[in-house]
Design a protein around this motif. Structure first.
Motif, short mmCIF file in Angstrom:
data_model
loop_
_atom_site.label_atom_id
_atom_site.label_comp_id
_atom_site.label_asym_id
_atom_site.label_seq_id
_atom_site.Cartn_x
_atom_site.Cartn_y
_atom_site.Cartn_z
N ARG A 164 0.83 -1.21 0.00
CA ARG A 164 0.00 0.00 0.00
C ARG A 164 0.87 1.26 0.00
NH1 ARG A 164 -4.60 -2.36 4.16
NH2 ARG A 164 -6.02 -3.09 2.54
N CYS A 211 -3.60 -1.45 9.48
CA CYS A 211 -3.61 -1.53 8.01
C CYS A 211 -4.09 -2.93 7.63
CB CYS A 211 -2.21 -1.23 7.46
SG CYS A 211 -2.19 -1.06 5.66
N CYS A 218 -7.66 4.61 7.40
CA CYS A 218 -6.44 5.37 7.06
C CYS A 218 -6.33 6.68 7.84
CB CYS A 218 -6.40 5.64 5.56
SG CYS A 218 -6.30 4.11 4.62
N CYS A 221 -3.99 6.46 10.60
CA CYS A 221 -2.70 5.84 10.30
C CYS A 221 -1.55 6.84 10.45
CB CYS A 221 -2.73 5.29 8.88
SG CYS A 221 -1.17 4.54 8.43
N CYS A 227 1.79 7.32 2.14
CA CYS A 227 1.13 6.14 1.55
C CYS A 227 0.58 6.47 0.16
CB CYS A 227 -0.01 5.68 2.46
SG CYS A 227 -0.82 4.21 1.81
S1 SF4 Z 1 -2.72 5.05 4.99
FE1 SF4 Z 1 -1.93 3.58 6.47
S2 SF4 Z 1 -3.70 2.25 6.94
FE2 SF4 Z 1 -4.16 3.35 5.04
S3 SF4 Z 1 -3.48 1.97 3.41
FE3 SF4 Z 1 -1.80 3.39 3.81
S4 SF4 Z 1 -0.51 2.32 5.29
FE4 SF4 Z 1 -2.48 1.27 5.31
#
Ligand code: SF4
Length: 356
Positions: A164, A211, A218, A221, A227
């Motif tokens: 991700r 995650c 998110c 996060c 990300c």
């Molecule tokens: S923002 Fe964080 S929780 Fe969301 S997909 Fe990316 S790594 Fe995963």
């Protein structure tokens, strides 16, 4: 930097990651400091206990592993205790965790370490990786968590997070995707081994508790700003996986054979359950029209196995590996979980009587 196995393990001379990546690791570790679960294997840096926990956690949920891990360390507290234990007892303590090759490998690993001149596992990734049952992930985990070596690691949770963060379109279970994940795990790793240790634990925890598969939360996060999947709104479609293999149906016909309070069992010889007790396989198909006493299904890798148990007469002579077991000895025998559940069902009062 030296190439070991399928990924790069770095020496302390490796330059620190760029500032932006250091920011990611700082945010991740700060989040971990306030959110880490208190798990028994996190309270130790003993390489033996670390390896036990890592092998148990392959394919098995944390909540299931905790009591097994604690029991295991009480019975087999170190390499020597495990190395000297009979295999039947090792398998008995593993009963219920499944995938018994892990228990056999752990037993062999303990024997290999106990046979070393000092009886210790050295802080050396190559030696750790050479132990039976230890792959790149497990070697990285032991090197990092027990010894504080700067070693990357990628398990299923880390793979999801990294795929991700990178918005990786390659399947994570195909060679190109795996290579990309390991390279990214290496690239993100802080230069200092002790900080890398925290970073690895934090990355695993993020994948385990936040995650998660599907639509992760998110907004909570700590690494959202780094990300790529979040930025593009693709997080529910990452990681990409190869199409699932078709489930193959299998049937196992077994006999329920009693003599007084004894039950006829046999020890498996195949690689799946080698050495474990099970209901005896029927040498020939049951008679046409004979209904099974009980049936159950259980999964095994990409198979779905239907276990059918038929009443059968005691054989004239026992086959190799077969034995009569008194009902009060059954609990102590290491037995495959599906067969134990079936046996307990058939031993209950009111269960169908074994009339062949
Ligand atoms: S923002 Fe964080 S929780 Fe969301 S997909 Fe990316 S790594 Fe995963």
């Amino acid at each position: 930097m030296s190439r070991l196995g399928s990924f790069m393990v770095s020496t302390p001379s490796i330059p620190s990651p760029p500032a932006a990546l250091a920011g990611l690791s700082d945010a991740l570790r700060e989040w971990f400091a306030g959110n880490a679960r208190d798990l028994p294997w996190r309270r130790t840096r003993d390489p033996y206990a670390t390896l036990v926990s890592e092998l148990m956690l392959q394919q098995t949920q944390v909540a299931t592993v905790i009591p097994y891990f604690e029991r295991w360390l009480r019975r087999f507290p170190d390499w020597t205790a495990l190395a000297g234990a009979p295999e039947a007892e090792v398998l008995k303590h593993w009963e219920g965790l499944g995938y018994y090759a892990r228990a056999r490998n752990l037993h062999r690993a303990a024997q290999a370490v106990a046979a070393r001149p000092d009886g210790k596992l050295p802080a050396d990734w190559t030696v750790i990786r050479a132990l039976p049952g230890v792959g790149d992930y497990t070697a990285g985990a032991v090197a990092s968590f027990a010894f504080g070596l700067r070693a990357p690691l990628v398990d299923a949770n880390v793979a999801r997070v990294l795929a991700r963060l990178m918005n990786l379109a390659e399947p994570v279970d195909a060679p190109a995707g795996l290579r990309a994940l390991w390279a990214e795990a290496e690239r993100l790793l802080p230069a200092d081994g002790e900080i890398a240790r925290e970073h690895n634990a934090a990355l695993m925890e993020l994948g385990a508790v936040l995650c998660r598969p599907g639509e992760p939360p998110c907004l909570l996060c700590p690494v959202r700003r780094w990300c790529a999947a979040y930025a593009r709104g693709t997080q529910a479609r990452r990681p990409v996986k190869r199409p699932r293999r078709r489930v193959v149906e299998l049937t196992e016909n077994c006999g329920w054979i009693r003599s007084g309070d004894r039950v006829l069992l046999e020890q498996s010889r195949g690689p799946r359950w080698k050495g474990l007790w099970r209901l005896p396989l029927l040498g020939r198909s049951p008679a046409a029209g004979q209904p099974p006493l009980a049936t159950a299904t259980y999964p095994f890798t990409h198979h779905r196995v239907t276990l059918r148990v038929f009443a059968a007469r005691p054989p004239r002579a026992l086959r190799e590996g077969q034995a009569w077991m008194a009902s009060d000895a059954l609990a102590a025998a290491a037995m495959t979980s599906p067969h134990r559940r079936m046996m307990e069902r058939l031993l209950q009062p009111g269960a169908p009587a074994p009339e062949a």
